[in-house]
Design a protein around this motif. Structure first.
Motif, short mmCIF file in Angstrom:
data_model
loop_
_atom_site.label_atom_id
_atom_site.label_comp_id
_atom_site.label_asym_id
_atom_site.label_seq_id
_atom_site.Cartn_x
_atom_site.Cartn_y
_atom_site.Cartn_z
N LEU A 123 -2.30 0.33 -12.11
CA LEU A 123 -3.38 0.95 -11.35
C LEU A 123 -3.59 0.23 -10.01
O LEU A 123 -3.77 0.88 -8.97
CB LEU A 123 -4.68 0.92 -12.15
CG LEU A 123 -4.75 1.84 -13.38
CD1 LEU A 123 -5.98 1.53 -14.20
CD2 LEU A 123 -4.73 3.30 -12.95
N LEU A 124 -3.54 -1.10 -10.05
CA LEU A 124 -3.72 -1.87 -8.81
C LEU A 124 -2.57 -1.62 -7.85
O LEU A 124 -2.80 -1.40 -6.65
CB LEU A 124 -3.81 -3.37 -9.13
CG LEU A 124 -3.93 -4.30 -7.92
CD1 LEU A 124 -5.22 -4.02 -7.15
CD2 LEU A 124 -3.86 -5.76 -8.37
N SER A 125 -1.35 -1.62 -8.35
CA SER A 125 -0.19 -1.40 -7.50
C SER A 125 -0.25 -0.03 -6.84
O SER A 125 -0.02 0.10 -5.63
CB SER A 125 1.09 -1.53 -8.33
OG SER A 125 2.24 -1.26 -7.55
N ASP A 126 -0.59 1.00 -7.63
CA ASP A 126 -0.68 2.36 -7.08
C ASP A 126 -1.79 2.45 -6.04
O ASP A 126 -1.63 3.10 -4.98
CB ASP A 126 -0.93 3.37 -8.19
CG ASP A 126 0.28 3.53 -9.12
OD1 ASP A 126 1.38 3.09 -8.73
OD2 ASP A 126 0.11 4.10 -10.21
N THR A 139 8.83 -4.60 12.79
CA THR A 139 8.47 -3.19 12.63
C THR A 139 7.74 -3.00 11.31
O THR A 139 8.06 -3.65 10.31
CB THR A 139 9.70 -2.28 12.67
OG1 THR A 139 10.65 -2.71 11.66
CG2 THR A 139 10.37 -2.32 14.02
N TRP A 140 6.77 -2.10 11.32
CA TRP A 140 6.00 -1.78 10.12
C TRP A 140 6.68 -0.61 9.43
O TRP A 140 6.75 0.49 9.97
CB TRP A 140 4.57 -1.42 10.51
CG TRP A 140 3.65 -1.02 9.40
CD1 TRP A 140 3.06 0.19 9.22
CD2 TRP A 140 3.18 -1.83 8.32
NE1 TRP A 140 2.25 0.19 8.11
CE2 TRP A 140 2.31 -1.05 7.53
CE3 TRP A 140 3.42 -3.16 7.93
CZ2 TRP A 140 1.68 -1.53 6.39
CZ3 TRP A 140 2.79 -3.65 6.79
CH2 TRP A 140 1.93 -2.84 6.03
N GLU A 141 7.20 -0.84 8.21
CA GLU A 141 7.92 0.19 7.48
C GLU A 141 7.23 0.45 6.14
O GLU A 141 6.76 -0.48 5.48
CB GLU A 141 9.38 -0.21 7.26
CG GLU A 141 10.15 -0.36 8.58
CD GLU A 141 11.63 -0.59 8.37
OE1 GLU A 141 12.08 -0.56 7.19
OE2 GLU A 141 12.35 -0.79 9.37
N LEU A 142 7.19 1.71 5.73
CA LEU A 142 6.49 2.11 4.51
C LEU A 142 7.42 2.35 3.33
O LEU A 142 6.96 2.42 2.19
CB LEU A 142 5.66 3.37 4.77
CG LEU A 142 4.56 3.24 5.82
CD1 LEU A 142 3.85 4.58 6.01
CD2 LEU A 142 3.57 2.16 5.43
N ASP A 143 8.71 2.51 3.59
CA ASP A 143 9.65 2.84 2.53
C ASP A 143 10.60 1.66 2.29
O ASP A 143 11.21 1.17 3.25
CB ASP A 143 10.46 4.08 2.92
CG ASP A 143 11.35 4.60 1.81
OD1 ASP A 143 11.02 4.34 0.64
OD2 ASP A 143 12.36 5.25 2.13
N PRO A 144 10.73 1.15 1.08
CA PRO A 144 10.17 1.69 -0.17
C PRO A 144 8.73 1.26 -0.43
O PRO A 144 8.07 1.81 -1.29
CB PRO A 144 11.11 1.13 -1.24
CG PRO A 144 11.55 -0.19 -0.67
CD PRO A 144 11.67 0.04 0.82
N PHE A 145 8.25 0.26 0.32
CA PHE A 145 6.85 -0.16 0.22
C PHE A 145 6.46 -0.78 1.55
O PHE A 145 7.32 -1.20 2.34
CB PHE A 145 6.64 -1.15 -0.93
CG PHE A 145 7.62 -2.29 -0.94
CD1 PHE A 145 7.44 -3.40 -0.13
CD2 PHE A 145 8.74 -2.24 -1.74
CE1 PHE A 145 8.36 -4.45 -0.14
CE2 PHE A 145 9.67 -3.28 -1.75
CZ PHE A 145 9.47 -4.38 -0.94
N PRO A 146 5.15 -0.80 1.87
CA PRO A 146 4.72 -1.31 3.17
C PRO A 146 5.15 -2.75 3.41
O PRO A 146 4.88 -3.63 2.59
CB PRO A 146 3.18 -1.21 3.09
CG PRO A 146 2.93 -0.15 2.07
CD PRO A 146 4.03 -0.31 1.06
#
Length: 305
Positions: A269-272, A291-298
């Protein structure tokens, strides 16, 4: 000449990364400066790895986003008293092992200024996980049973003997002799290829997890006092005789299983929640810092050197 040029470029990166009040990133309109990052780094800034600088930018971004969202959504705000208490406990724990908080931080490339930030983030995330789990459903009976079955090897002790031979044919022949009336111990003493042959194949009593997976599963599934096999493992082929088997019941470990499932649930739940909140934030990182990247995680990806 190329080496000189490379050194000049590397020096330019270091100087850029140590440029005091220059803008590094913006988070929901809040600025993060190079000075904010630099004070978190231990030792000589000119020797700090570039990926550490990027990691700390990310730490500050996450702290800014999570702290604001925690306050807005749950009213969570870590008090100075709670922060001081946690840091004191951490300091005492490290000192009891003969170290110091400063040295422990420095081993990670961090200054003492980084400690309150990291501890506050941990406390915030713990408080968020409690809030998220408050309305979460209890583990179902199917989930409890599945978790129990997954742990069954560690909950089972077996007293067993075996005969280890190189081929399946030899294992089957050994099994045929035992089923034909010869004793397991006599056949093991004659055919066994490991040290247990001297004791008639006796392995003693041990948790099933002491054995490789195929062998462990066979000892759990075998009927007592009935030779079984051939069972293949990385060591060869086995004929197995389980003399005794004791197994911790589900009811004996139900409390631990439920607690473990709840911990997993809180973690998920926290991770999501964090992925959604951080991924949805308005974040800009200056190109010279990464650079700020969101994939696969921020994450903040450091600039190419």
């Amino acid at each position: 000449m190329k080496r000189i040029l490379w050194l000049v470029m590397a020096l330019a990166v270091v100087i850029s990364a140590c440029s005091g009040g220059s803008l590094v990133a913006t988070v929901e309109g809040t600025n993060i400066s190079a000075a904010d990052v630099e004070k978190l780094i231990a030792g000589d800034l000119t020797t700090a790895p570039q990926d550490l600088f990027a990691q700390l930018i990310q730490t500050l971004i996450v702290h800014e986003v999570v702290s604001a969202a925690a306050l807005d959504e749950f009213g969570i705000e870590i008090s100075q008293e709670d922060l001081d208490t946690s840091i004191a406990e951490l300091t005492a724990q490290i000192e009891s092992s003969g170290g110091t908080l400063e040295d422990a931080a420095a081993q990670q490339g961090l200054s003492l200024d980084a400690v309150p930030l990291i501890v506050q983030e941990q406390l915030t995330e713990e408080a968020i996980s409690v809030e998220l789990a408050a309305n979460a459903p209890e583990p179902t009976e199917d989930e409890i049973l599945a978790s129990y079955n997954a742990a069954i090897q560690s909950l089972t002790e077996v007293c067993a003997s075996h005969i280890l031979v190189p081929t399946e044919e030899e294992a089957q022949a050994a099994l045929d002799r035992i089923e034909g009336g010869e004793t397991f111990a006599d056949v093991a003493a004659e055919l066994g290829t490991d040290g247990t042959a001297e004791t008639g194949g006796d392995l003693g009593c041990a948790p099933a997890t002491n054995y490789v997976a195929e062998f462990a599963i066979a000892t759990i599934e075998a009927d007592l006092e009935v030779p079984t096999g051939p069972v293949q493992s990385q060591f060869g082929f086995h004929v197995i005789l389980v003399r005794e088997r004791t197994q911790t019941s589900l009811e004996e470990v139900r409390g631990d299983i439920v607690a473990g499932l709840r911990d997993q649930q809180r973690g998920t739940l926290l991770s999501d929640w964090m992925l959604a909140v951080i991924g949805g934030a308005d974040v800009t990182v200056e190109e010279e810092y990464g650079t700020w990247e969101l994939d696969p995680f921020p994450t903040v990806v450091p600039p190419a050197q």
